[in-house]
Design a protein around this motif. Structure first.
Motif, short mmCIF file in Angstrom:
data_model
loop_
_atom_site.label_atom_id
_atom_site.label_comp_id
_atom_site.label_asym_id
_atom_site.label_seq_id
_atom_site.Cartn_x
_atom_site.Cartn_y
_atom_site.Cartn_z
N LEU A 1 0.56 -1.31 0.24
CA LEU A 1 0.38 0.29 0.07
C LEU A 1 0.85 1.05 -0.01
N LEU A 2 2.23 0.92 0.38
CA LEU A 2 2.94 1.79 0.12
C LEU A 2 3.39 2.46 -0.94
N ARG A 3 3.22 1.55 -1.71
CA ARG A 3 3.64 2.35 -3.46
C ARG A 3 3.13 3.58 -3.56
N PRO A 4 3.53 4.28 -4.58
CA PRO A 4 3.69 5.72 -4.73
C PRO A 4 1.97 5.33 -5.63
N GLU A 5 2.02 4.74 -6.60
CA GLU A 5 0.69 4.40 -7.53
C GLU A 5 -0.94 3.94 -6.47
N ASN A 6 -0.24 3.16 -5.44
CA ASN A 6 -1.76 2.42 -4.29
C ASN A 6 -1.45 4.25 -3.40
N LEU A 7 -0.97 4.99 -3.14
CA LEU A 7 -1.51 5.92 -2.35
C LEU A 7 -1.89 7.06 -3.27
N ILE A 8 -1.91 7.00 -4.00
CA ILE A 8 -2.87 7.80 -4.69
C ILE A 8 -4.39 7.18 -5.11
N GLY A 9 -3.54 6.09 -5.59
CA GLY A 9 -4.94 5.09 -5.90
C GLY A 9 -5.65 4.95 -4.65
N ILE A 10 -5.76 5.88 -3.72
CA ILE A 10 -6.68 5.11 -2.48
C ILE A 10 -7.19 7.04 -2.70
N ALA A 11 -5.92 7.89 -2.14
CA ALA A 11 -6.35 9.05 -1.74
C ALA A 11 -7.30 9.81 -2.82
N LYS A 12 -6.77 9.45 -4.07
CA LYS A 12 -8.09 10.08 -4.91
C LYS A 12 -9.12 10.52 -4.00
N PRO A 13 -9.91 8.71 -4.67
CA PRO A 13 -11.33 8.31 -4.71
C PRO A 13 -11.38 8.20 -3.25
N THR A 14 -10.64 8.52 -2.73
CA THR A 14 -11.61 8.83 -0.61
C THR A 14 -11.19 10.32 -1.20
N GLU B 1 -0.35 12.69 3.65
CA GLU B 1 0.43 13.23 2.96
C GLU B 1 -0.44 12.91 2.21
N ALA B 2 -0.67 12.08 1.28
CA ALA B 2 -0.44 11.86 -0.19
C ALA B 2 -2.74 12.82 -0.39
N ILE B 3 -3.48 12.11 0.71
CA ILE B 3 -4.21 13.18 1.12
C ILE B 3 -3.90 14.97 0.53
N ASN B 4 -3.22 15.23 1.68
CA ASN B 4 -2.70 16.13 1.90
C ASN B 4 -2.35 16.80 0.18
N PRO C 1 -19.47 12.07 16.15
CA PRO C 1 -20.27 12.63 15.85
C PRO C 1 -20.18 12.96 14.40
N ARG C 2 -19.48 14.40 14.66
CA ARG C 2 -18.63 14.69 12.87
C ARG C 2 -18.61 14.30 12.13
N ALA C 3 -17.84 13.11 11.91
CA ALA C 3 -18.17 11.78 10.93
C ALA C 3 -18.80 11.68 10.37
N SER C 4 -19.32 12.19 9.32
CA SER C 4 -20.12 11.36 8.28
C SER C 4 -19.89 10.06 7.48
N CYS C 5 -18.62 10.35 7.00
CA CYS C 5 -18.29 9.37 5.69
C CYS C 5 -17.29 8.56 7.15
N ILE C 6 -16.86 7.11 6.50
CA ILE C 6 -15.66 6.80 6.98
C ILE C 6 -15.23 5.88 5.69
N ALA C 7 -13.50 5.84 5.52
CA ALA C 7 -12.95 5.16 4.57
C ALA C 7 -12.18 3.88 4.72
N ILE C 8 -12.05 2.81 4.57
CA ILE C 8 -11.54 2.15 5.04
C ILE C 8 -10.75 1.49 3.61
N ALA C 9 -9.50 2.12 4.62
CA ALA C 9 -7.95 2.06 3.05
C ALA C 9 -7.16 1.20 3.40
#
Length: 130
Positions: free
Chosen positions: A26-39, A63-66, A112-120
């Motif tokens: 999952l730390l491979r760059p393509e997988n980080l962005i492949g999870i971050a972008k759709p999230t 970091e990828a999300i940021n 309670p503020r959280a309205s979305c969960i991402a199982i990454a």
């Protein structure tokens, strides 16, 4: 583009993926962005809790999300309990959108503020997933 090669990830004794091998994949760059972008895309502007596989994965995913949405994500982990409490409160206050963690925000945490969960992180465990 997400390209997880599960042939590189063995099954651990408990029946789930070997966490060290899964994290490496999952730390491979393509997988980080492949999870971050759709999230980022799917969560839109909703406050989101993201679950990573291990500490380094959670930090790299934040970091990828940021990179996609600057200043929107913060990773918490067990290495600094005071920072965890502080950042959970900051998330509750709306100071950032994504709270990325690894096995921290489980039983007994109420946000309670959280309205979305991402199982990454892939899992074979129904209990872990739920």
């Amino acid at each position: 583009m997400l390209s997880i090669d599960f042939d590189r990830v063995s099954t651990a004794r408990g029946g789930d993926f070997n966490e060290d091998e899964l994290e490496d994949e999952l730390l491979r760059p393509e997988n980080l962005i492949g999870i971050a972008k759709p999230t980022v895309e799917e969560s839109e502007n909703r406050p989101t809790i993201v679950f990573g596989v291990k500490i380094n994965h959670a930090r790299a995913l934040a970091e990828a999300i940021n990179d996609l949405k600057p200043g929107s994500a913060f990773a918490i982990d067990s290495q600094n309990p005071e920072a965890v409490r502080r950042q959970i409160e900051n998330f509750r206050a709306g100071e950032f959108q994504y709270l990325v963690n690894c096995a921290i925000l489980t039983e007994g945490v109420d946000v309670p503020r959280a309205s979305c969960i991402a199982i990454a992180r892939p899992t074979k465990s129904r209990a872990l997933y739920s």
